[in-house]
Design a protein around this motif. Structure first.
Motif, PDB file in Angstrom:
ATOM      1  N   ARG A   1       0.841  -1.199   0.000  1.00  0.00           N
ATOM      2  CA  ARG A   1       0.000   0.000   0.000  1.00  0.00           C
ATOM      3  C   ARG A   1       0.872   1.244   0.000  1.00  0.00           C
ATOM      4  NH1 ARG A   1      -5.570  -0.720   2.301  1.00  0.00           N
ATOM      5  NH2 ARG A   1      -5.931  -2.959   2.214  1.00  0.00           N
TER       6      ARG A   1
ATOM      7  N   VAL B   1      -3.436  -2.534 -10.401  1.00  0.00           N
ATOM      8  CA  VAL B   1      -3.469  -1.852  -9.108  1.00  0.00           C
ATOM      9  C   VAL B   1      -4.918  -1.691  -8.654  1.00  0.00           C
ATOM     10  CG1 VAL B   1      -1.315  -0.585  -9.459  1.00  0.00           C
ATOM     11  CG2 VAL B   1      -3.485   0.458 -10.179  1.00  0.00           C
TER      12      VAL B   1
ATOM     13  N   LEU C   1      -3.230  10.563  -3.403  1.00  0.00           N
ATOM     14  CA  LEU C   1      -3.579  10.632  -4.813  1.00  0.00           C
ATOM     15  C   LEU C   1      -4.859  11.434  -4.950  1.00  0.00           C
ATOM     16  CD1 LEU C   1      -3.049   6.930  -5.942  1.00  0.00           C
ATOM     17  CD2 LEU C   1      -1.450   8.816  -6.098  1.00  0.00           C
TER      18      LEU C   1
ATOM     19  N   SER D   1      -0.586  -2.067  -4.793  1.00  0.00           N
ATOM     20  CA  SER D   1      -0.001  -2.956  -5.801  1.00  0.00           C
ATOM     21  C   SER D   1       0.015  -4.384  -5.258  1.00  0.00           C
ATOM     22  CB  SER D   1       1.411  -2.507  -6.176  1.00  0.00           C
ATOM     23  OG  SER D   1       2.286  -2.631  -5.061  1.00  0.00           O
TER      24      SER D   1
ATOM     25  N   ALA E   1      -7.500   9.034  -2.782  1.00  0.00           N
ATOM     26  CA  ALA E   1      -7.559   7.579  -2.869  1.00  0.00           C
ATOM     27  C   ALA E   1      -6.221   6.997  -2.451  1.00  0.00           C
ATOM     28  CB  ALA E   1      -7.891   7.138  -4.287  1.00  0.00           C
ATOM     29  N   GLU E   2      -6.257   5.742  -2.019  1.00  0.00           N
ATOM     30  CA  GLU E   2      -5.049   4.989  -1.664  1.00  0.00           C
ATOM     31  C   GLU E   2      -4.791   3.985  -2.775  1.00  0.00           C
ATOM     32  OE1 GLU E   2      -3.464   2.518   2.212  1.00  0.00           O
ATOM     33  OE2 GLU E   2      -5.538   2.253   1.594  1.00  0.00           O
ATOM     34  N   ILE E   3      -3.541   3.840  -3.190  1.00  0.00           N
ATOM     35  CA  ILE E   3      -3.210   2.909  -4.268  1.00  0.00           C
ATOM     36  C   ILE E   3      -2.521   1.674  -3.686  1.00  0.00           C
ATOM     37  CG2 ILE E   3      -0.969   3.974  -4.812  1.00  0.00           C
ATOM     38  CD1 ILE E   3      -1.642   3.382  -7.798  1.00  0.00           C
TER      39      ILE E   3
ATOM     40  N   TYR F   1      -7.949  -1.397 -11.264  1.00  0.00           N
ATOM     41  CA  TYR F   1      -7.524  -0.871 -12.570  1.00  0.00           C
ATOM     42  C   TYR F   1      -6.641  -1.924 -13.232  1.00  0.00           C
ATOM     43  CZ  TYR F   1      -6.451   2.664 -16.067  1.00  0.00           C
ATOM     44  OH  TYR F   1      -6.356   3.366 -17.250  1.00  0.00           O
TER      45      TYR F   1
ATOM     46  N   LEU G   1      -7.374   1.049  -6.465  1.00  0.00           N
ATOM     47  CA  LEU G   1      -7.549   2.344  -5.811  1.00  0.00           C
ATOM     48  C   LEU G   1      -8.662   2.182  -4.786  1.00  0.00           C
ATOM     49  CD1 LEU G   1      -7.380   4.869  -8.784  1.00  0.00           C
ATOM     50  CD2 LEU G   1      -5.601   4.353  -7.118  1.00  0.00           C
TER      51      LEU G   1
ATOM     52  N   VAL H   1      -7.748  11.956  -7.743  1.00  0.00           N
ATOM     53  CA  VAL H   1      -8.182  11.364  -8.998  1.00  0.00           C
ATOM     54  C   VAL H   1      -9.567  11.876  -9.368  1.00  0.00           C
ATOM     55  CG1 VAL H   1      -6.785   9.297  -8.653  1.00  0.00           C
ATOM     56  CG2 VAL H   1      -9.120   9.346  -7.787  1.00  0.00           C
TER      57      VAL H   1
END
Length: 207
Positions: free
Chosen positions: A5, A35, A10, A24, A20-22, A90, A37, A12
């Motif tokens: 995390r 990813v 971010l 991976s 938002a938190e991204i 995404y 969000l 968007v």
């Protein structure tokens, strides 16, 4: 299956003002860098979060192509998730899985009169090469096993339901008609007729 995390602010959406938190992931099957969000910590605070599986569309998401409604669907999803919380997966599956350059070749064929599916077929591809098993892995890594799914595509609904994700409800996106731009409405009508998308062409959103 692991996740990382990035707690970065971010911003968007259409006006780039929604936090938002991204996230991976490692251990995905297809080797792509998908990813998630996450809005309003929906994975932590909601038993049945709103989910959208959004396939990457550089031409639509970033450059607002007249040929599709991908960017508009993305913004609509982000706005709703900002209000309700949610998780946007995404997925790096450009051009229904045929890749960016092949999609541009398909655009040429569409300019010559083919619809989006006919163009893909003419290039030697199936109607839709996308596959959503990695989306299932991503949700399970986030400990999400039941969802409200934001989609018009029955293939996405089946992909989750057939792989252990309990879809409690389906939330449709609007029909985004781009007034004065050629190809957009025909594209939506083709998705309904050929792709069996659950899209209400009467539920129109005009920019």
């Amino acid at each position: 299956m692991a996740e990382v995390r990035a707690r970065v602010q971010l911003n968007v959406g259409k006006n780039s003002d929604i936090p938002a938190e991204i996230v991976s992931f490692s251990g995905l099957k297809d080797g792509q860098e998908h990813v998630a969000l996450i809005f309003n910590e929906a994975d932590k605070h909601q038993q049945t979060p709103l989910i959208r599986m959004h396939s990457e569309c550089l031409t639509g998401d970033v450059f607002h192509s007249s040929r599709c409604d991908c960017g508009e669907q993305l913004n609509e999803s982000i706005e709703l998730m900002h209000q309700e919380g949610g998780i946007l997966l995404y997925l790096r599956q450009e051009g229904r899985g045929i890749g960016l350059y092949n999609k541009l070749d398909a655009y040429v064929l569409q300019s010559q009169g083919m619809n989006t599916y006919e163009a893909n077929n003419h290039l030697g591809f199936a109607d839709d090469l996308r596959e959503f098993s990695d989306a299932v892995l991503m949700l399970k890594a986030l400990a999400v096993t039941q969802v409200k799914l934001m989609t018009n595509n029955p293939k996405k609904l089946s992909a989750l339901a057939d792989n252990g994700i309990d879809v409690k409800a389906v939330v449709g996106t609007s029909a985004h008609i781009k007034v004065g731009l050629t190809g957009n409405q025909a594209y939506l009508e083709t998705k309904i007729k050929h792709g069996s998308h659950m899209l209400d062409i009467k539920k129109i959103q005009k920019p």
